[in-house]
Scaffold this motif. Structure first.
Motif, short mmCIF file in Angstrom:
data_model
loop_
_atom_site.label_atom_id
_atom_site.label_comp_id
_atom_site.label_asym_id
_atom_site.label_seq_id
_atom_site.Cartn_x
_atom_site.Cartn_y
_atom_site.Cartn_z
N UNK A 1 11.23 -7.59 -0.18
CA UNK A 1 11.06 -6.18 -0.51
C UNK A 1 11.97 -5.31 0.36
N UNK A 2 12.03 -5.63 1.65
CA UNK A 2 12.91 -4.87 2.55
C UNK A 2 14.38 -5.10 2.17
N UNK A 3 14.69 -6.31 1.76
CA UNK A 3 16.06 -6.65 1.33
C UNK A 3 16.48 -5.77 0.14
N UNK A 4 15.58 -5.65 -0.85
CA UNK A 4 15.88 -4.81 -2.00
C UNK A 4 15.87 -3.33 -1.62
N UNK A 5 14.93 -2.93 -0.77
CA UNK A 5 14.89 -1.54 -0.32
C UNK A 5 16.21 -1.14 0.33
N UNK A 6 16.80 -2.06 1.09
CA UNK A 6 18.06 -1.77 1.78
C UNK A 6 19.19 -1.55 0.77
N UNK A 7 19.26 -2.41 -0.26
CA UNK A 7 20.24 -2.22 -1.32
C UNK A 7 20.06 -0.86 -1.99
N UNK B 1 14.81 -8.90 -8.15
CA UNK B 1 14.99 -10.31 -7.81
C UNK B 1 14.11 -11.17 -8.72
N UNK B 2 14.65 -12.31 -9.12
CA UNK B 2 13.93 -13.22 -10.01
C UNK B 2 13.30 -14.34 -9.19
N UNK B 3 11.97 -14.38 -9.17
CA UNK B 3 11.23 -15.41 -8.43
C UNK B 3 10.25 -16.10 -9.36
N UNK B 4 10.16 -17.41 -9.24
CA UNK B 4 9.17 -18.16 -10.02
C UNK B 4 8.28 -18.95 -9.07
N UNK B 5 7.07 -19.25 -9.54
CA UNK B 5 6.08 -19.93 -8.70
C UNK B 5 5.46 -21.10 -9.46
N UNK B 6 5.58 -22.29 -8.91
CA UNK B 6 4.81 -23.43 -9.41
C UNK B 6 3.41 -23.41 -8.79
N UNK B 7 3.31 -22.85 -7.59
CA UNK B 7 2.07 -22.82 -6.83
C UNK B 7 1.84 -21.37 -6.37
N UNK C 1 -7.44 -1.03 -4.84
CA UNK C 1 -6.50 -0.48 -3.88
C UNK C 1 -5.04 -0.88 -4.14
N UNK C 2 -4.81 -2.04 -4.74
CA UNK C 2 -3.44 -2.50 -4.93
C UNK C 2 -2.95 -2.37 -6.36
N UNK C 3 -3.85 -2.53 -7.33
CA UNK C 3 -3.44 -2.53 -8.74
C UNK C 3 -3.84 -1.27 -9.49
N UNK C 4 -4.66 -0.44 -8.87
CA UNK C 4 -5.12 0.81 -9.51
C UNK C 4 -5.79 0.56 -10.85
N UNK C 5 -6.64 -0.46 -10.91
CA UNK C 5 -7.39 -0.72 -12.13
C UNK C 5 -6.91 -1.96 -12.87
N UNK C 6 -7.33 -2.12 -14.14
CA UNK C 6 -6.95 -3.29 -14.93
C UNK C 6 -5.43 -3.42 -15.07
N UNK C 7 -4.96 -4.66 -15.20
CA UNK C 7 -3.52 -4.91 -15.32
C UNK C 7 -3.20 -5.44 -16.71
N UNK C 8 -1.96 -5.19 -17.16
CA UNK C 8 -1.53 -5.71 -18.45
C UNK C 8 -1.05 -7.16 -18.30
N UNK C 9 -0.73 -7.77 -19.43
CA UNK C 9 -0.36 -9.19 -19.43
C UNK C 9 0.91 -9.45 -18.63
N UNK D 1 10.68 -11.19 -12.79
CA UNK D 1 11.62 -10.27 -12.16
C UNK D 1 10.83 -9.21 -11.38
N UNK D 2 11.03 -9.19 -10.07
CA UNK D 2 10.28 -8.30 -9.17
C UNK D 2 11.15 -7.13 -8.71
N UNK D 3 10.57 -5.95 -8.73
CA UNK D 3 11.14 -4.81 -8.04
C UNK D 3 10.61 -4.81 -6.60
N UNK D 4 11.21 -3.97 -5.76
CA UNK D 4 10.76 -3.91 -4.36
C UNK D 4 9.28 -3.53 -4.29
N UNK D 5 8.85 -2.60 -5.13
CA UNK D 5 7.44 -2.18 -5.11
C UNK D 5 6.51 -3.34 -5.47
N UNK D 6 6.93 -4.18 -6.41
CA UNK D 6 6.12 -5.34 -6.79
C UNK D 6 5.96 -6.30 -5.61
#
Length: 311
Positions: free
Chosen positions: A135-141, A199-205, A253-261, A273-278
């Motif tokens: 997140x800091x890396x993207x914030x710097x860009x 940034x594009x990140x994927x998670x198996x775990x 506190x983090x999601x401000x209510x229900x989340x979409x798919x 694909x994550x933004x710095x805020x994500x």
């Protein structure tokens, strides 16, 4: 003529700076694999599977505190504690030896449980630091891009001011003022709503997935930890489990209510694909989960204190 030359040289460069779109950075290019924080080698979990029938356990142990019964059940030490209590009054050499053996076995299992907590907490700590660092890396860009846009806006404003003073023709003067104002306003708008790098990140775990979905068994958390996270008596209120309380705090506190798919897949699924805020949001959620899991050591300490009082 001088003003036209300045506009001709500067505006193409400024417009390229302003209109350049954000690009998606691949996590693999930053040496961040999908299992970057997972254990380097699979390790065996505590072999004991806690009994889930809490009411039966409590009824069978009326003389033992509720918290200690459930913690002993989680660590697989309940049967050993029964045997230790049964020979508590035996002061013979054989009895003393057996009590020493039983205490060693109990302490060994509690130590394994504590190490499991530390292992999971270490993985969560790594995940939180990774998300925060990216997140800091993207914030710097993005900060540098906004700085370039701001500088470009100042330059355009300065050139426009000079042009409106230097140009004597009213029509040309008005045209220069309007053009410069529009460009400056456009640059300002891009500063507010800039095309940010991602940034594009994927998670198996994904360490957040099971807390969100609350399955009966977890593919990430060992049975001991998962039992304690999902047993409501380990929470302060005793009304909801620790896992449910974590999920409720995330929603509030983090999601401000229900989340979409799409958001659910990004934060709790395979990633994307994550933004710095994500990433800041993910880091906060992982750190909150880590704090809760570390607190399970307090229950183990309480069980050890109870065993000490049996002497």
């Amino acid at each position: 003529m001088l003003i036209k030359t300045i506009y001709g040289l500067c505006l193409p460069l400024l417009l390229v700076t302003a209109c350049s779109t954000g690009r998606v950075i691949s996590g693999s290019k930053l040496n961040l694999g999908s299992n970057y924080c997972a254990p380097a080698a699979a390790y065996p979990h505590h072999p004991f599977i806690p009994a889930r029938n809490t009411d039966s356990l409590l009824r069978a142990n009326p003389g033992m505190p509720l918290h200690e019964v459930l913690t002993a059940n989680a660590t697989g030490t309940l049967e050993l504690i029964y045997r230790l209590q049964a020979i508590a009054a035996d002061t013979t050499v054989s009895g003393t030896t057996n009590k020493t053996i039983l205490r060693s076995q109990i302490q060994h299992r509690i130590m394994l449980a504590s190490l499991e907590i530390d292992g999971i907490a270490a993985e969560l700590d790594c995940e939180g630091e990774k998300a925060d660092q990216l997140a800091r890396y993207l914030d710097n860009f993005n900060s540098k891009r906004n700085t370039r846009l701001t500088v470009a806006s100042i330059i355009v404003g300065a050139i426009t001011t000079i042009a409106t003073v230097a140009i004597k023709n009213d029509g040309a003067q008005n045209a220069a003022a309007i053009s410069g104002g529009l460009i400056s306003a456009g640059l300002g708008a891009l500063t507010i709503n800039a095309a940010r790098k991602k940034i594009n990140l994927t998670y198996d775990r994904n360490v957040l997935r099971d807390i969100w979905l609350l399955p009966d068994t977890s593919a990430v958390y060992p049975p001991f930890t998962w039992y304690m996270l999902n047993q409501k008596h380990f929470s302060n209120s005793g009304q909801h489990s620790l896992a449910i309380n974590i999920k409720k705090r995330w929603e509030k506190f983090d999601l401000d209510g229900p989340v979409n798919a799409a958001t659910e897949k990004l934060l709790f699924g395979a990633g994307g694909i994550y933004k710095a805020d994500d990433l800041h949001k993910r880091a906060a959620m992982v750190n909150e989960l880590q704090s809760t899991i570390r607190s399970l050591n307090q229950d183990l300490q309480r069980l050890l204190q109870y065993l000490g009082n049996l002497e």
